[in-house]
Scaffold this motif. Structure first.
Motif, PDB file in Angstrom:
ATOM      1  N   GLY A   7       3.038  -6.877  -9.999  1.00 38.83           N
ATOM      2  CA  GLY A   7       3.292  -7.775  -8.758  1.00 38.83           C
ATOM      3  C   GLY A   7       3.111  -7.260  -7.335  1.00 38.83           C
ATOM      4  O   GLY A   7       3.378  -7.760  -6.439  1.00 38.83           O
ATOM      5  N   GLU A   8       2.472  -5.993  -7.258  1.00 37.61           N
ATOM      6  CA  GLU A   8       2.171  -5.396  -5.933  1.00 37.61           C
ATOM      7  C   GLU A   8       0.982  -6.050  -5.256  1.00 37.61           C
ATOM      8  O   GLU A   8       0.179  -6.196  -5.851  1.00 37.61           O
ATOM      9  N   VAL A   9       1.155  -5.925  -4.006  1.00 41.97           N
ATOM     10  CA  VAL A   9       0.013  -6.349  -3.064  1.00 41.97           C
ATOM     11  C   VAL A   9      -0.065  -5.400  -1.676  1.00 41.97           C
ATOM     12  O   VAL A   9       0.950  -5.125  -1.260  1.00 41.97           O
ATOM     13  N   ALA A  10      -1.157  -5.005  -1.317  1.00 40.93           N
ATOM     14  CA  ALA A  10      -1.291  -4.213  -0.131  1.00 40.93           C
ATOM     15  C   ALA A  10      -1.349  -4.914   1.262  1.00 40.93           C
ATOM     16  O   ALA A  10      -2.016  -6.025   1.163  1.00 40.93           O
ATOM     17  N   LEU A  11      -0.832  -4.521   2.117  1.00 41.40           N
ATOM     18  CA  LEU A  11      -1.119  -5.128   3.397  1.00 41.40           C
ATOM     19  C   LEU A  11      -1.322  -3.817   4.592  1.00 41.40           C
ATOM     20  O   LEU A  11      -0.422  -3.023   4.641  1.00 41.40           O
ATOM     21  N   VAL A  12      -1.906  -4.060   5.691  1.00 39.26           N
ATOM     22  CA  VAL A  12      -2.023  -2.928   6.575  1.00 39.26           C
ATOM     23  C   VAL A  12      -1.272  -3.602   7.843  1.00 39.26           C
ATOM     24  O   VAL A  12      -1.914  -4.588   8.495  1.00 39.26           O
ATOM     25  N   LEU A  13      -0.314  -3.056   8.254  1.00 33.19           N
ATOM     26  CA  LEU A  13       0.565  -3.185   9.525  1.00 33.19           C
ATOM     27  C   LEU A  13       0.457  -1.959  10.202  1.00 33.19           C
ATOM     28  O   LEU A  13       0.828  -0.846  10.040  1.00 33.19           O
ATOM     29  N   ASP A  14       0.084  -2.011  11.426  1.00 36.38           N
ATOM     30  CA  ASP A  14       0.018  -1.182  12.663  1.00 36.38           C
ATOM     31  C   ASP A  14      -0.849  -0.181  12.001  1.00 36.38           C
ATOM     32  O   ASP A  14      -0.374   0.945  12.361  1.00 36.38           O
ATOM     33  N   GLY A  15      -1.995  -0.161  11.210  1.00 34.93           N
ATOM     34  CA  GLY A  15      -2.550   0.566  10.778  1.00 34.93           C
ATOM     35  C   GLY A  15      -2.315   1.642   9.551  1.00 34.93           C
ATOM     36  O   GLY A  15      -2.761   2.358   9.174  1.00 34.93           O
ATOM     37  N   GLU A  16      -1.005   1.135   9.066  1.00 30.63           N
ATOM     38  CA  GLU A  16      -0.729   1.802   7.803  1.00 30.63           C
ATOM     39  C   GLU A  16      -0.469   0.892   6.615  1.00 30.63           C
ATOM     40  O   GLU A  16      -0.001  -0.297   6.777  1.00 30.63           O
ATOM     41  N   ARG A  17      -1.046   1.212   5.597  1.00 27.98           N
ATOM     42  CA  ARG A  17      -1.113   0.431   4.471  1.00 27.98           C
ATOM     43  C   ARG A  17       0.316   0.734   3.590  1.00 27.98           C
ATOM     44  O   ARG A  17       0.745   1.492   3.595  1.00 27.98           O
ATOM     45  N   ARG A  18       0.597  -0.584   3.477  1.00 27.31           N
ATOM     46  CA  ARG A  18       2.006  -0.817   2.817  1.00 27.31           C
ATOM     47  C   ARG A  18       1.855  -1.720   1.592  1.00 27.31           C
ATOM     48  O   ARG A  18       1.165  -2.674   1.297  1.00 27.31           O
ATOM     49  N   VAL A  19       2.580  -1.343   0.472  1.00 23.92           N
ATOM     50  CA  VAL A  19       2.814  -1.980  -0.769  1.00 23.92           C
ATOM     51  C   VAL A  19       4.045  -3.036  -0.837  1.00 23.92           C
ATOM     52  O   VAL A  19       5.089  -2.615  -0.550  1.00 23.92           O
ATOM     53  N   LEU A  20       3.799  -4.214  -0.904  1.00 24.90           N
ATOM     54  CA  LEU A  20       4.514  -5.165  -0.941  1.00 24.90           C
ATOM     55  C   LEU A  20       4.789  -5.640  -2.280  1.00 24.90           C
ATOM     56  O   LEU A  20       3.932  -5.659  -3.162  1.00 24.90           O
ATOM     57  N   LYS A  21       6.121  -6.157  -2.674  1.00 22.11           N
ATOM     58  CA  LYS A  21       6.391  -6.627  -4.023  1.00 22.11           C
ATOM     59  C   LYS A  21       7.647  -7.582  -4.043  1.00 22.11           C
ATOM     60  O   LYS A  21       8.540  -7.383  -2.981  1.00 22.11           O
ATOM     61  N   LEU A  22       7.577  -8.791  -4.833  1.00 25.46           N
ATOM     62  CA  LEU A  22       8.614  -9.647  -4.618  1.00 25.46           C
ATOM     63  C   LEU A  22       9.467  -9.475  -5.844  1.00 25.46           C
ATOM     64  O   LEU A  22       9.457  -9.780  -6.877  1.00 25.46           O
ATOM     65  N   THR A  23      10.343  -8.351  -5.751  1.00 26.05           N
ATOM     66  CA  THR A  23      11.485  -7.939  -6.692  1.00 26.05           C
ATOM     67  C   THR A  23      12.356  -9.440  -6.705  1.00 26.05           C
ATOM     68  O   THR A  23      12.605 -10.324  -5.900  1.00 26.05           O
ATOM     69  N   LEU A  24      13.479  -9.274  -7.663  1.00 24.60           N
ATOM     70  CA  LEU A  24      14.204 -10.265  -8.004  1.00 24.60           C
ATOM     71  C   LEU A  24      15.130 -10.564  -6.658  1.00 24.60           C
ATOM     72  O   LEU A  24      15.339 -11.394  -5.902  1.00 24.60           O
ATOM     73  N   GLY A  25      15.603  -9.359  -5.939  1.00 27.76           N
ATOM     74  CA  GLY A  25      16.345  -9.254  -4.892  1.00 27.76           C
ATOM     75  C   GLY A  25      15.590  -9.854  -3.549  1.00 27.76           C
ATOM     76  O   GLY A  25      16.150 -10.581  -2.726  1.00 27.76           O
ATOM     77  N   ALA A  26      14.338  -9.396  -3.636  1.00 27.81           N
ATOM     78  CA  ALA A  26      13.581 -10.080  -2.570  1.00 27.81           C
ATOM     79  C   ALA A  26      13.329 -11.728  -2.529  1.00 27.81           C
ATOM     80  O   ALA A  26      13.395 -12.296  -1.465  1.00 27.81           O
ATOM     81  N   LEU A  27      13.218 -12.092  -3.696  1.00 22.89           N
ATOM     82  CA  LEU A  27      13.040 -13.544  -4.123  1.00 22.89           C
ATOM     83  C   LEU A  27      14.388 -14.091  -3.738  1.00 22.89           C
ATOM     84  O   LEU A  27      14.298 -15.218  -3.000  1.00 22.89           O
ATOM     85  N   ALA A  28      15.448 -13.474  -3.791  1.00 23.18           N
ATOM     86  CA  ALA A  28      16.718 -14.282  -3.470  1.00 23.18           C
ATOM     87  C   ALA A  28      16.965 -14.179  -1.731  1.00 23.18           C
ATOM     88  O   ALA A  28      17.314 -15.140  -1.275  1.00 23.18           O
ATOM     89  N   GLU A  29      16.435 -13.127  -1.266  1.00 20.27           N
ATOM     90  CA  GLU A  29      16.262 -13.070   0.076  1.00 20.27           C
ATOM     91  C   GLU A  29      15.207 -13.963   0.782  1.00 20.27           C
ATOM     92  O   GLU A  29      15.664 -14.785   1.838  1.00 20.27           O
ATOM     93  N   LEU A  30      14.070 -14.312  -0.135  1.00 24.49           N
ATOM     94  CA  LEU A  30      13.257 -15.092   0.500  1.00 24.49           C
ATOM     95  C   LEU A  30      13.980 -16.930   0.470  1.00 24.49           C
ATOM     96  O   LEU A  30      13.734 -17.602   1.583  1.00 24.49           O
ATOM     97  N   GLU A  31      14.464 -17.317  -0.637  1.00 26.56           N
ATOM     98  CA  GLU A  31      15.235 -18.343  -0.634  1.00 26.56           C
ATOM     99  C   GLU A  31      16.120 -18.322   0.476  1.00 26.56           C
ATOM    100  O   GLU A  31      16.087 -19.619   1.084  1.00 26.56           O
TER     101      GLU A  31
END
Length: 107
Positions: A7-31
């Motif tokens: 479920g990982e996706v990459a995004l470059v923020l301020d020149g730094e590549r970061r790996v993003l993932k929606l864990t169960l906790g992240a999904l709860a945070e999103l809701e």
């Protein structure tokens, strides 16, 4: 290295590549952040193109947190996203797709 099957996706923020993932906790945070009745409603907004900038930012922030990057919302709001708003929306949509169907979410 990004693992789409996890479920990982990459995004470059301020020149730094970061790996993003929606864990169960992240999904709860999103809701909570979006006051969403359900994640299905959020997925439908992305599928129909009815999402808002707030949806994109909340998804990215939750994905960053799920990926182990405890940034505050203010840091994301001020960050330079490589690819701009279009890339931010693409990554947010891909995060959702991979959270619920990693095998079928290309990109």
């Amino acid at each position: 290295m990004v693992n789409p099957m996890a479920g990982e996706v990459a995004l470059v923020l301020d020149g730094e590549r970061r790996v993003l993932k929606l864990t169960l906790g992240a999904l709860a945070e999103l809701e909570e952040a979006l006051g969403a009745e359900s994640l299905v409603a959020l997925v439908e907004r992305f599928e129909t193109g009815g999402f808002r900038a707030r949806d994109v930012m909340a998804l990215l922030l939750a994905g960053l947190h799920g990926g182990g990057h405890p940034l505050p919302a203010s840091a994301l709001l001020g960050a330079e996203i490589e690819g701009g708003a279009v890339e931010a929306a693409r990554v947010a949509g891909l995060l959702l797709a991979r959270a619920f169907n990693p095998a079928g979410a290309a990109g």
